[in-house]
Design a protein around this motif. Structure first.
Motif, short mmCIF file in Angstrom:
data_model
loop_
_atom_site.label_atom_id
_atom_site.label_comp_id
_atom_site.label_asym_id
_atom_site.label_seq_id
_atom_site.Cartn_x
_atom_site.Cartn_y
_atom_site.Cartn_z
N VAL A 1 32.13 34.88 45.86
CA VAL A 1 30.85 35.27 45.27
C VAL A 1 29.87 35.61 46.40
O VAL A 1 30.12 35.31 47.56
N ARG A 2 28.76 36.22 46.00
CA ARG A 2 27.74 36.58 46.98
C ARG A 2 26.93 35.34 47.37
O ARG A 2 26.87 34.37 46.62
N ALA A 3 26.28 35.43 48.52
CA ALA A 3 25.44 34.32 48.98
C ALA A 3 24.29 34.06 48.01
O ALA A 3 23.78 32.94 47.93
N THR A 4 23.89 35.06 47.25
CA THR A 4 22.78 34.91 46.31
C THR A 4 23.22 34.30 44.98
O THR A 4 22.37 33.97 44.15
N ASP A 5 24.51 34.17 44.75
CA ASP A 5 25.02 33.57 43.52
C ASP A 5 25.05 32.05 43.69
O ASP A 5 25.06 31.53 44.79
N ALA A 6 25.07 31.35 42.58
CA ALA A 6 25.13 29.88 42.61
C ALA A 6 26.46 29.41 42.03
O ALA A 6 26.93 29.94 41.03
N VAL A 7 27.04 28.42 42.67
CA VAL A 7 28.28 27.81 42.20
C VAL A 7 28.02 26.31 42.07
O VAL A 7 27.46 25.68 42.97
N GLY A 8 28.43 25.75 40.93
CA GLY A 8 28.23 24.32 40.73
C GLY A 8 29.43 23.68 40.07
O GLY A 8 30.18 24.32 39.33
N ARG A 9 29.61 22.42 40.37
CA ARG A 9 30.61 21.61 39.68
C ARG A 9 29.84 20.80 38.65
O ARG A 9 28.99 19.99 38.99
N GLY B 1 31.12 18.74 36.43
CA GLY B 1 31.72 17.44 36.21
C GLY B 1 33.21 17.60 36.02
O GLY B 1 33.68 18.65 35.57
N GLY B 2 33.96 16.60 36.41
CA GLY B 2 35.41 16.66 36.24
C GLY B 2 35.99 17.90 36.86
O GLY B 2 35.81 18.17 38.04
N ASP B 3 36.67 18.69 36.03
CA ASP B 3 37.30 19.93 36.52
C ASP B 3 36.59 21.16 35.95
O ASP B 3 37.21 22.20 35.75
N GLU B 4 35.31 21.05 35.70
CA GLU B 4 34.52 22.17 35.17
C GLU B 4 33.53 22.66 36.21
O GLU B 4 32.80 21.87 36.81
N PHE B 5 33.53 23.98 36.40
CA PHE B 5 32.64 24.63 37.34
C PHE B 5 31.87 25.73 36.62
O PHE B 5 32.27 26.17 35.54
N ALA B 6 30.77 26.15 37.22
CA ALA B 6 30.01 27.27 36.68
C ALA B 6 29.55 28.15 37.84
O ALA B 6 29.32 27.66 38.96
N ILE B 7 29.46 29.44 37.56
CA ILE B 7 29.02 30.42 38.55
C ILE B 7 27.90 31.23 37.90
O ILE B 7 28.05 31.71 36.78
N LEU B 8 26.81 31.36 38.60
CA LEU B 8 25.65 32.10 38.11
C LEU B 8 25.48 33.34 38.96
O LEU B 8 25.29 33.25 40.17
N LEU B 9 25.60 34.50 38.32
CA LEU B 9 25.51 35.78 39.01
C LEU B 9 24.21 36.48 38.64
O LEU B 9 24.00 36.83 37.48
N LEU B 10 23.36 36.69 39.62
CA LEU B 10 22.10 37.40 39.41
C LEU B 10 22.35 38.89 39.61
O LEU B 10 23.21 39.29 40.40
N ASN B 11 21.59 39.71 38.91
CA ASN B 11 21.75 41.18 38.97
C ASN B 11 23.17 41.58 38.55
O ASN B 11 23.80 42.44 39.18
#
Length: 192
Positions: free
Chosen positions: A108-116, A118-128
């Motif tokens: 992902v880009r440096a401007t995107d956010a990646v989070g865990r 909990g457990g084995d669930e992740f999320a990725i937030l893509l702007l633009n």
């Protein structure tokens, strides 16, 4: 008559005391900054924790609302993760989570956010990024996960995941947007 200290002539050790206090303030400031960073970062992986990710979502939602900028949320649930823990142990499961987080950050880009979350669930937030870009990114990440070579103590384990994709559509609540992306992920997971 007693000799009173002259106010204009402080004791010689005052300079040393001031230096000690400055060093103590600097150390406390560094500890506070580290605690603040730790409060928003996952203790195991190199990504945001749920609290930090929700904060990033809140900022992104406000930005998107104000400037009419698109954003998309990807929700990832790892497939077969329980099997890694059962077959190779929890240390292997932890190592797999770290590897997944690293892989997400690498793609992902440096401007995107990646989070865990909990457990084995992740999320990725893509702007633009719109829904099509989100689906394309999810497909690319899914392929990267499946192609990633993960071994623990010489034992290979496959990594895979199911993604839900949900574009920002004026949601006013972070949890609503997360729930929509989670529901989209479960539709994909059940459809396979």
């Amino acid at each position: 008559m007693t000799d009173a200290p002259d106010i204009d002539d402080p004791p010689a050790d005052l300079g040393a005391e001031i230096a000690r206090l400055r060093a103590e303030v600097a150390a406390l400031t560094a500890r506070a900054e580290a605690a603040e960073a730790a409060a928003e970062h996952d203790v195991l992986t190199p990504v945001l924790n749920r609290r930090g990710f929700v904060a990033a979502m809140t900022r992104t939602m406000a930005y998107c609302t104000r400037y009419k900028v698109p954003a998309v949320l990807l929700y990832l649930d790892l497939d077969g993760f329980k099997g890694v823990n059962d077959a190779l142990g929890h240390a292997a499961g932890d190592a797999a989570l770290v590897r997944v987080a690293e892989l997400l950050l690498e793609n992902v880009r440096a401007t995107d956010a990646v989070g865990r979350l909990g457990g084995d669930e992740f999320a990725i937030l893509l702007l633009n990024a719109d829904m099509d870009a989100g689906k394309e990114k999810a497909a690319g990440l899914k392929a990267a996960l499946e192609e990633a070579a993960f071994t623990y103590d010489g034992q290979p384990a496959s990594l895979g995941g199911s993604f839900g994709v949900r574009a920002f559509a004026g949601q006013t609540d972070v949890e609503t947007w997360l729930a929509e992306a989670d529901a989209a992920m479960w539709v994909r997971k059940r459809g396979r």
